[in-house]
Design a protein around this motif. Structure first.
Motif, PDB file in Angstrom:
ATOM      1  N   LYS A 127       0.637  -1.353  -0.361  1.00 51.70           N
ATOM      2  CA  LYS A 127      -0.222  -0.177   0.189  1.00 51.70           C
ATOM      3  C   LYS A 127       0.845   1.700  -0.443  1.00 51.70           C
ATOM      4  O   LYS A 127       2.109   1.252   0.686  1.00 51.70           O
ATOM      5  CB  LYS A 127      -0.978  -0.066   0.930  1.00 51.70           C
ATOM      6  N   GLU A 128       0.462   2.257  -0.755  1.00 47.87           N
ATOM      7  CA  GLU A 128       1.203   3.408  -0.879  1.00 47.87           C
ATOM      8  C   GLU A 128       1.349   3.766   0.384  1.00 47.87           C
ATOM      9  O   GLU A 128       2.950   4.928   0.995  1.00 47.87           O
ATOM     10  CB  GLU A 128       0.613   4.286  -1.797  1.00 47.87           C
ATOM     11  N   LYS A 129       0.782   4.120   1.127  1.00 47.87           N
ATOM     12  CA  LYS A 129       0.795   5.226   2.380  1.00 47.87           C
ATOM     13  C   LYS A 129      -0.117   4.172   3.830  1.00 47.87           C
ATOM     14  O   LYS A 129      -1.674   3.842   3.745  1.00 47.87           O
ATOM     15  CB  LYS A 129       0.266   6.757   1.886  1.00 47.87           C
ATOM     16  N   LEU A 130       1.172   3.611   4.618  1.00 50.79           N
ATOM     17  CA  LEU A 130       0.827   2.605   5.454  1.00 50.79           C
ATOM     18  C   LEU A 130       0.217   3.884   7.234  1.00 50.79           C
ATOM     19  O   LEU A 130       0.599   4.488   7.475  1.00 50.79           O
ATOM     20  CB  LEU A 130       1.491   2.058   5.840  1.00 50.79           C
ATOM     21  N   LYS A 131      -0.749   3.574   7.867  1.00 53.58           N
ATOM     22  CA  LYS A 131      -1.437   4.204   9.210  1.00 53.58           C
ATOM     23  C   LYS A 131      -0.021   3.221  10.247  1.00 53.58           C
ATOM     24  O   LYS A 131      -1.157   2.072  10.247  1.00 53.58           O
ATOM     25  CB  LYS A 131      -2.717   4.263   9.388  1.00 53.58           C
ATOM     26  N   ILE A 132       0.764   3.536  10.188  1.00 54.81           N
ATOM     27  CA  ILE A 132       1.904   2.788  11.372  1.00 54.81           C
ATOM     28  C   ILE A 132       1.538   2.885  12.012  1.00 54.81           C
ATOM     29  O   ILE A 132       1.716   4.073  13.241  1.00 54.81           O
ATOM     30  CB  ILE A 132       2.884   2.377  10.627  1.00 54.81           C
ATOM     31  N   LEU A 133       1.614   1.981  13.486  1.00 49.02           N
ATOM     32  CA  LEU A 133       1.809   2.636  15.123  1.00 49.02           C
ATOM     33  C   LEU A 133       3.023   1.741  15.381  1.00 49.02           C
ATOM     34  O   LEU A 133       3.453   0.789  15.460  1.00 49.02           O
ATOM     35  CB  LEU A 133       1.118   1.740  15.890  1.00 49.02           C
ATOM     36  N   ASP A 134       4.064   2.009  15.789  1.00 46.62           N
ATOM     37  CA  ASP A 134       5.251   1.787  16.586  1.00 46.62           C
ATOM     38  C   ASP A 134       5.483   2.033  18.047  1.00 46.62           C
ATOM     39  O   ASP A 134       5.314   2.817  18.566  1.00 46.62           O
ATOM     40  CB  ASP A 134       6.356   3.094  16.418  1.00 46.62           C
ATOM     41  N   VAL A 135       5.639   0.604  18.619  1.00 50.26           N
ATOM     42  CA  VAL A 135       5.740   0.457  19.770  1.00 50.26           C
ATOM     43  C   VAL A 135       6.528   0.469  20.639  1.00 50.26           C
ATOM     44  O   VAL A 135       7.257   0.125  20.254  1.00 50.26           O
ATOM     45  CB  VAL A 135       4.477  -0.966  20.390  1.00 50.26           C
ATOM     46  N   GLY A 136       6.524   0.226  21.845  1.00 51.04           N
ATOM     47  CA  GLY A 136       7.426   1.187  22.159  1.00 51.04           C
ATOM     48  C   GLY A 136       8.332   2.084  21.879  1.00 51.04           C
ATOM     49  O   GLY A 136      10.095   1.422  21.448  1.00 51.04           O
ATOM     50  N   CYS A 137       8.432   2.741  21.169  1.00 47.48           N
ATOM     51  CA  CYS A 137       9.077   3.346  19.922  1.00 47.48           C
ATOM     52  C   CYS A 137      10.900   3.905  20.496  1.00 47.48           C
ATOM     53  O   CYS A 137      11.351   4.762  19.631  1.00 47.48           O
ATOM     54  CB  CYS A 137       8.614   4.429  19.318  1.00 47.48           C
ATOM     55  N   GLY A 138      10.985   4.154  21.763  1.00 50.58           N
ATOM     56  CA  GLY A 138      11.789   4.919  22.444  1.00 50.58           C
ATOM     57  C   GLY A 138      11.798   6.604  21.777  1.00 50.58           C
ATOM     58  O   GLY A 138      11.234   6.590  22.014  1.00 50.58           O
ATOM     59  N   SER A 139      13.398   6.481  21.211  1.00 51.64           N
ATOM     60  CA  SER A 139      13.061   7.911  21.224  1.00 51.64           C
ATOM     61  C   SER A 139      13.163   8.102  19.486  1.00 51.64           C
ATOM     62  O   SER A 139      13.474   9.273  18.063  1.00 51.64           O
ATOM     63  CB  SER A 139      14.800   8.371  20.552  1.00 51.64           C
ATOM     64  N   GLY A 140      11.820   7.077  18.885  1.00 56.62           N
ATOM     65  CA  GLY A 140      11.768   7.159  17.415  1.00 56.62           C
ATOM     66  C   GLY A 140      12.338   7.057  16.364  1.00 56.62           C
ATOM     67  O   GLY A 140      12.487   7.115  15.349  1.00 56.62           O
ATOM     68  N   PHE A 141      13.483   5.907  16.433  1.00 52.43           N
ATOM     69  CA  PHE A 141      14.295   5.120  15.358  1.00 52.43           C
ATOM     70  C   PHE A 141      13.036   4.684  14.182  1.00 52.43           C
ATOM     71  O   PHE A 141      13.278   4.989  12.774  1.00 52.43           O
ATOM     72  CB  PHE A 141      15.188   4.152  16.116  1.00 52.43           C
TER      73      PHE A 141
END
Length: 251
Positions: free
Chosen positions: A58-72
């Motif tokens: 899919k061209e644009k995804l809605k994403i959840l980054d769990v336990g993202c920390g400082s965001g890598f």
């Protein structure tokens, strides 16, 4: 329980989650520096290739980054053109993440939130991704239930983790490794987390597949070779224990 007596163990078990949050709060500044360096390393290129190969078509995804920390991962995915929500239990990690994205293109939102109790409606995300999160969760089965709940039909779960607790006292890290910079107190707290969590005693990722099978509605697979592809040099980022991927697609 090396260097940890029974009284310490009983004390820390009073509130496991607060203990874990306190540990990561204390490590947040040096952790953010490490992730900032990782953004400029060859690991970034390898992770980008790794994750792109696993994404839904899919061209644009809605994403959840769990336990993202400082965001890598949040930064990597946003720069691929996706809309990313990053959550972490530790407010200091989120503060560092906000600073990290000041000059980053792409849409990223950060929230302080518990990975085991998501404040999102069902079927909101095309992708849920996590790295090195499950091993330090008091209730990982609950977390898996939440992560799959917020996935859309056809959405993908990517959970990268390793059995860090197994034989951790025997591990010999490179001299310049980030963990060698931990204070003695931080090292003891990290080892205490291993001892206080039931997931440390499970055989993974077989345990993860069993949990997802019990939850139902998820087609699963595992990849045991992730660490070999990403951590090729014995440097400050090196992970000695084999990193694996637990992948699920909601059906």
């Amino acid at each position: 329980m090396s260097e940890i007596n029974q009284n310490d163990s009983m004390q820390y078990k009073v509130d496991t989650k607060e203990f874990i949050k306190d540990y990561w709060t204390g490590r947040s500044e040096e952790f953010a520096k490490l992730r900032k360096a990782e953004l400029k390393s060859n690991k970034y290129i390898r992770w980008e290739k790794e994750i792109k190969s696993q994404l839904p078509q899919k061209e644009k995804l809605k994403i959840l980054d769990v336990g993202c920390g400082s965001g890598f991962f949040s930064i990597l995915l946003a720069q691929l053109g996706h809309d990313v929500v990053g959550i972490d239990l530790t407010s200091k990690m989120i503060e560092h993440g906000q600073k990290m994205i000041e000059n980053i293109s792409g849409k990223i939102e950060f929230f302080v939130m518990d990975a085991e109790k998501l404040d999102f409606d069902a079927e909101m995300f095309d992708l849920v991704i996590a790295r090195n999160v499950t091993w330090n969760l008091p209730n990982p089965k609950t977390a898996y239930q939440e992560w799959t709940r917020v996935l859309k039909k056809g959405g993908v779960l990517l959970n990268y983790d390793a059995e860090y607790a197994k034989d951790h006292h025997k591990q010999v890290l490179p001299a310049n490794h980030a963990h060698n910079k931990l204070t003695k107190e931080e090292e003891i707290k990290c080892h205490q987390i291993y001892h206080m969590l039931n997931i440390s005693c499970e055989n993974r990722p077989e345990w993860d597949l069993k949990v997802l099978d019990e939850i139902g509605g998820i087609k699963t697979e595992i990849d045991l070779k992730v660490g070999e592809r990403i951590y090729q040099e014995e440097d400050e980022f090196y992970i000695q224990v084999p990193m694996f991927l637990v992948k699920g697609r909601k059906i």
